[in-house]
Each structure stands twice: as C-alpha cells, then as structure tokens.
Design an enzyme around this catalytic site. Structure first.
Site, PDB file in Angstrom:
ATOM      1  N   ASP A 154       0.822  -1.215   0.000  1.00 54.99           N
ATOM      2  CA  ASP A 154       0.000   0.000   0.000  1.00 54.99           C
ATOM      3  C   ASP A 154       0.854   1.263   0.000  1.00 54.99           C
ATOM      4  O   ASP A 154       0.321   2.367  -0.075  1.00 54.99           O
ATOM      5  CB  ASP A 154      -0.931   0.006   1.221  1.00 54.99           C
ATOM      6  CG  ASP A 154      -2.396  -0.140   0.826  1.00 54.99           C
ATOM      7  OD1 ASP A 154      -2.667  -0.394  -0.365  1.00 54.99           O
ATOM      8  OD2 ASP A 154      -3.267  -0.001   1.701  1.00 54.99           O
ATOM      9  N   ASP A 163      -9.929  -7.411  11.797  1.00 56.82           N
ATOM     10  CA  ASP A 163      -9.738  -8.845  12.003  1.00 56.82           C
ATOM     11  C   ASP A 163     -10.859  -9.463  12.839  1.00 56.82           C
ATOM     12  O   ASP A 163     -11.560 -10.377  12.388  1.00 56.82           O
ATOM     13  CB  ASP A 163      -8.368  -9.113  12.637  1.00 56.82           C
ATOM     14  CG  ASP A 163      -7.995  -8.098  13.713  1.00 56.82           C
ATOM     15  OD1 ASP A 163      -8.895  -7.407  14.221  1.00 56.82           O
ATOM     16  OD2 ASP A 163      -6.800  -8.010  14.051  1.00 56.82           O
TER      17      ASP A 163
END
Length: 698
Positions: free
Chosen positions: A167, A311
C-alpha cells in the site's frame, strides 16, 4: 439423559446459591463464612482434577456475587452529592470487574486443546493457498524476511502463491518482489487501510484458502501443513488462527528485569482465552498468522471495513453466517513486538477503539446467527478494552477518604474486609490455578495500569461516536541509540503517585491522631493499605517508561545446531551454535585455530540440508566465537531464513513455571526498587563524568 440430570441438579442448587448470595451476616459470622470458604478452596486446590476446578470456579462466582450483592444493598448510602458520585462510580467499576470475572471464567474454564489435522497423502486433494503479506510504511528490511520465510513453507509450489501487498507503492518493493519471484500487488488509493488492501488482493487472486502474515511475521516451514488439514476435515471451517509469537522483547520485557521471567502480555490471550473461545466456536481472527477460506470471506463481502479492528470484526461476521472457527495453540510464526512503550500505547489504543466500534456498530448481543456463548465471548473481548476508566477509579479511589474525608463505601472497615477478602483471594487463587502458566498474579494490573489513563478518552469518544479516529500503523523494526525516560507516557501516573503519597502521609497523620481528627483508624488503615498498593502498581507502570537502548538491527535467537567452521587454510572443524540472528552467529569455540587462521564460512547443518554462509570474525574467547554474516545473494538469504527463522520447531519453547502469587508480587516490588536504584546509579555516574570533564577542562 445427562443434560436432563444436569438441568435438574441445577434447579435444585439454584435456591441454595441464592441463599449463599443474599443471606446477611454480621462481620464476625461473615469472617467465619469467608475463612471456611477460603480454607475449603485451598483444600480443593490440592486436587488437579478438572471437575474440582469447576467446583472452585462456582465457589468463586458465588463469593464474588455475594460481595456485589452486599455492596449494592448495604453500602450505597451517602451524606453528600460528591460522596454519591464517587461512591456509585466505584461501585460501577466493581460491577464491571465482576462481569469481566464471570465472562472470563466462561472463556477459560473449558479450553479446547486442538491438535493438528494431518493432510491426506494424495497432494492433489490439497487446496490452493494464497499468502498475503500486506505492508504500508514498513521498511524492506522488515518485510524481506517475511516474504522469504513464506517461500520456505513446505507446500506444493503449484498450489501456493505468495503476494506482497504494497500500500506504500514503493519501487524498491516491486523490484524485490520480482527478484524474489513473488507476486506484487498495489492500488491507486489506501481506502480502508489494511482491510482495503486485503480486499483489493482478493479480487486479483484465486486461491481456495487465504493465509495472512503481517509484514514482520515470519512463518515456519510447517505452517500450512499444520493448519490446512482442518479445512479438509471440516467443510464449514472458515478460519483457523494460530498464536502471535514475538521473538523480540516487548517494552515490559525490555524495561523490567522481572518481566523477562514471566509470561508476556499476550500469553493469556493466545493460550486459555483463545482455546476457550475455540470451545464455544468463537475464535477471534487476529489479523495475521491465520488461514481463512475464500468462500466464507466472499459470503460476507470481504474483510470488514467498518472498524479499525478489521480482524475480529471479520470473524464475527463469518460466525454470524454459521461458519466455524478454530484455534491451534502452536507458535507457527513469529514477529516483532512493539519496541517502545509509546508505540505499544498507540497499538493498544487502536485495538481498544476498534473493539469499542464493533460494540457500537455490530454488537454481538444483538442480531442473528450467534449462540449465546459466542455472544458472551465477544462481549468479554469488547468490554475488556473498557478497563481504562475502572482501573483509574480503583487506583485513585483511596484519595477520596485520605485527602478529602469522603466516605465512598458506607460500611465499617471490618465489614468491608470480611466481604472483600474472600472475593479477592478466591479470584486471584483460581485464576492463578487455571491460567498461571500464561499470566502471573498482579501482572495484569501492571499491563492495564500502563494503558489505563490513555484509554479513557478514546474509548469514551468511540462509544459516543464510533466513526471517530483512523487506522494507525504500528511501526516495527526501529532502533534506539540511547535510553531515556518517556515522561510523556507516564505523566498522569506520576501525578497520581504524588497525590497518593500526599494522601498516605495525611492518612497516617490522621490515623495517629484519630481522636483529634475524629476518624476511624481502621477505615483509615484500610485506605492507607489500598493507597500503598496503588502506589506500588503505579510505580511499576512508571518503571516501564524507562526505555533501554536497542542497537541491534537483528534479534538473537538461542538455538543449538550442529555447525562446521571452514578456515581459509582448507581445514574444517565441527562445533555447535549458541545463538543466531539474521546478522550473525555465536558458536562454541572448537579450538584456537581462529588465532592464526581466517574463518571464511560457517556451515549450519539441519536434517533437511545444510546452508553455507560467508562470515567475518567479530571477536572470540576460549568459550565462544562471534561471527558476522557477509553480503549474500537473495537465494542464500532465503536459506539463512530457513535455518534461523523458519525451522518447524523454531518457536516451540518450554512452558513457564506455575504462578506463585506472592513471588510474583515480589517481582513487581523488585521492578520498583530497580527504578529508583538504577536512576540513582545513572545520576551518580553523570555527576562523576561531569566532575572528570570539568577537571580535564581546567
């Protein structure tokens, strides 16, 4: 039939339990009742039976509930508004701890100790796997070995693809990926941070299973062979999580000598808590070191993007749709812990914000798809991160009476002690019995106290506005040339310590002259004792802020492996490694040849083969030789990773000794002593150095 008998027994025992909880007793009888309970608990503790542990948990639940009932019905009487505010605040904090205690027992009393499901002999049946290594601003030095370790995983190459998800859109990462022979994926924006990065990769890859490693987590060779078999056995298994093991010390281990000999902060979660979650089919996805079924991810629309803890939220979404989860308590990968306390605070604050966001936007108590045990396991995780305000209340509550004469518990010291002692002793003893190899007594107080003041505002703001804040990346792999005291992190702790010490002095003065001041010396003694314990915990938390130097670029790992030293003269000598890192190796000195012959290479021997690495001598003694690895091509470094970091047994360590609560408490006292002793030594050394420099200048 067994369930019916259990239900009948429960119905018969409920009235008895109710009587235990609500029956009022005077202080003398309550002391007797409590001491009998404690003695019974200690006698039961002689047995190692699991059923006995459950009985002890029930005793603790009843005793703690009795304490809370007594507090609610007998002690909430106040003489002023300020007393009422402070007193009710303290009671709510105690109520919070009681709820966490009960939910914690639910999670950890029945841990599921899952074993490896072997893969079939026919490799054509093995599923295809995509390994994702997401990165944003981490250095290539951190990411490189993670990718190389992934390439060392024992799995059919035609069924395994590795992708570096960058990224940061960095050219050097693209070049490295091409040189290493792995996929490189980037995108035009950084929307939704890590979750967005992973979701973008999902659209470009096709593996049946997705394996995720944070960019500092290096996998062992056995990772997929130990985890993938479960997905073949259970078609509805969506997630298999493994522990986050750290081969570098966290701030507590680096800055507190006693912390190096106790289980680290994460051991409890990646032990009994996750094993308990697994028993209730409520394993949390922890963002790394996990395998996820692609179909399950696609069914929920990819990784969750609504919160900064994508998550846990992703696992919750999959479990709502009936997918199963699992936890395998084997350290199959290892990463870098946060190097400094400031970074630790940033990371934990993000976790707290994220779990609070989930509590607000996708509360597990509501909505379809979850069983009640699943809901309660998630609730415990989300409530846990609200500990900031209750912890601050417990630390500061004695000051209300010591400094301002505000009586926030409307009861005598004798009654408070009679009800509180069994409640505290039983909870400490039982948690030590069940989880003592994973969390030592009183260390949880240190971990929470370090964070408490920093969590109050972020968690409250997130409760009010769940969209508040953004995703923060935790820096890894940093160095620290000089030690320093991070006062900014512990400023509130220092302020509270000063105020508490003033309160203790005032309390002792008033207790000595209790007739003059018109105070109950027993109540004063109770508050002074409470204040002293708060000071001890606060000082231990402050000691963590005394950062030590971190000048090693690579972490040394203790490992004894057979090795061969190759000299320039052509002679080779066998020896054994003492420790290794990605930068060098320490060997047992085989002979004194190093004094007149140059060591050119060292060969490390494994059952799977050997790797030969060019070296140069750093220093040597009669006992050990220290060698530095030379420059090496990527292929050779991959082999070094396989030897140092990716061995199947690389992170298997013996369990910690059982907890001894008093010994654990003395370890905390030692940390406080060292804070003052080392500070005094450093100041003395600086003064001596200043005098020497002044003399030389003269």
């Amino acid at each position: 039939m067994n369930k019916l008998l259990f239900s009948l027994l429960l119905l018969l025992l409920l009235p008895v339990a109710l009587l235990v909880i609500i029956t009022p007793l005077d202080s003398e009888k309550q002391y007797t009742f409590g001491l009998i309970g404690i003695a019974t608990l200690f006698l039961l503790g002689l047995s190692k039976s699991k059923k006995v542990s459950v009985i002890m948990v029930v005793m603790s639940v009843l005793t703690s509930t009795r304490y809370i009932y007594w507090r609610a019905t007998e002690t909430l009487h106040f003489n002023s508004t300020i007393e009422a505010v402070l007193g009710i605040g303290l009671f709510v904090a105690e109520l919070y701890v009681w709820v966490i205690l009960l939910l914690g027992y639910l999670q950890t009393t029945w841990p599921l100790k899952r074993t490896i499901e072997p893969l079939p002999d026919d490799m054509s049946l093995w599923p295809t796997v995509d390994i994702y290594v997401p990165s944003y601003n981490e250095s290539l030095d951190v990411v490189r070995d993670t990718v190389l370790a992934a390439q060392c995983i024992d799995y059919p190459k035609e069924k395994l693809k590795i992708y570096l998800l960058d990224d940061g859109k960095r050219d050097e990462f693209a070049v490295f990926a091409a040189d290493a022979g792995v996929g490189y994926i980037t995108r035009n924006d950084n929307r939704h941070a890590k979750a967005g990065n992973l979701n973008h990769a999902l659209t470009l890859t096709k593996g049946e299973l997705i394996c995720i490693f944070d960019c500092d987590h290096v996998a062992t060779r056995a990772f997929l062979q130990a985890t993938v078999g479960s997905f073949l056995k259970e078609e509805r298994l969506a997630l298999l999580q493994t522990p986050h093991y750290f081969y570098s010390p966290d701030p507590f281990e680096r800055n507190l000598s006693a912390a190096r000999h106790v289980p680290n902060e994460g051991a409890l979660f990646y032990g009994p808590v996750q094993q308990g979650n697994d028993n209730w089919n409520a394993t949390f996805f922890c963002g790394s070191c996990a395998v996820i079924r692609r179909v399950a991810l696609e069914e929920i629309g990819g990784f969750a993007v609504e919160t900064v803890t994508e998550d846990a939220h992703t696992a919750l979404k999959m479990q709502r749709l009936g997918w199963n989860s699992a936890f395998l308590a084997l350290p199959l990968a290892a990463g870098l812990a946060t190097e400094r306390l400031g970074l630790h605070v940033i990371q934990r604050t993000r976790w707290a914000r994220g779990m609070t966001q989930i509590f607000r936007v996708d509360n597990p108590l509501f909505g379809r798809g979850l069983s009640w045990p699943q809901r309660l396991c998630y609730l415990n995780a989300m409530l846990h991160f609200q500990y900031g305000l209750p912890r601050v209340i417990f630390l500061t509550a004695p000051m209300a009476y010591l400094l301002f004469n505000q009586n926030i518990i409307a009861s005598s010291a004798s009654m408070i002690f009679a009800y509180m002692l069994p409640h505290l002793l039983m909870s400490v003893y039982i948690n030590s019995r069940m989880n003592g190899r994973y969390r030592y007594a009183f260390w949880g107080e240190i971990y929470e106290t370090v964070m408490a003041f920093h969590l109050v505002i972020p968690t409250l703001l997130t409760l009010i506005s769940p969209k508040h804040g953004k995703f923060n990346v935790t820096d890894k792999g940093g160095l620290l040339d000089n030690g320093f005291f991070d006062f900014n992190i512990v400023r509130p702790h220092v302020i509270v310590v000063v105020m508490m010490l003033a309160g203790i002095v005032a309390g002792i003065t008033r207790a000595v002259a209790h007739n003059y001041f018109g105070v109950d010396p027993k109540v004063m003694a109770l508050n002074i004792g409470w204040g002293c314990f708060s000071v001890l915990i606060l000082l231990a938390a402050i000691a963590v802020a005394k950062e030590t130097r971190q000048v090693r670029k690579t972490i040394r790992i203790d490992v004894a492996l057979p090795a061969i030293v190759h000299y320039a003269s052509g002679i080779s000598v066998r020896t054994t490694t003492v420790d290794m890192s990605m930068g060098g190796v320490k060997l047992v000195t085989p002979d004194d040849r190093y004094q007149h012959d140059v060591i050119e290479e060292v060969e490390i021997l494994l059952q799977s083969g050997a790797v030969c690495i060019p070296v140069s001598l750093i220093d040597a003694t009669e006992k050990v030789i220290r060698l530095q690895f030379g420059e090496m091509p990527l292929s050779r470094r991959r082999e070094l990773v396989r030897v140092v970091l990716a061995r199947a047994d690389a992170w298997i360590t013996p369990p910690h000794p059982k907890d001894r609560p008093l010994h654990s408490l003395m370890g905390i006292v030692r940390c406080v002593f060292e804070l003052f002793y080392h500070t005094w030594k450093e100041r003395k050394a600086r003064r001596r150095s200043a005098r020497v420099n002044k003399g030389e200048a003269a």
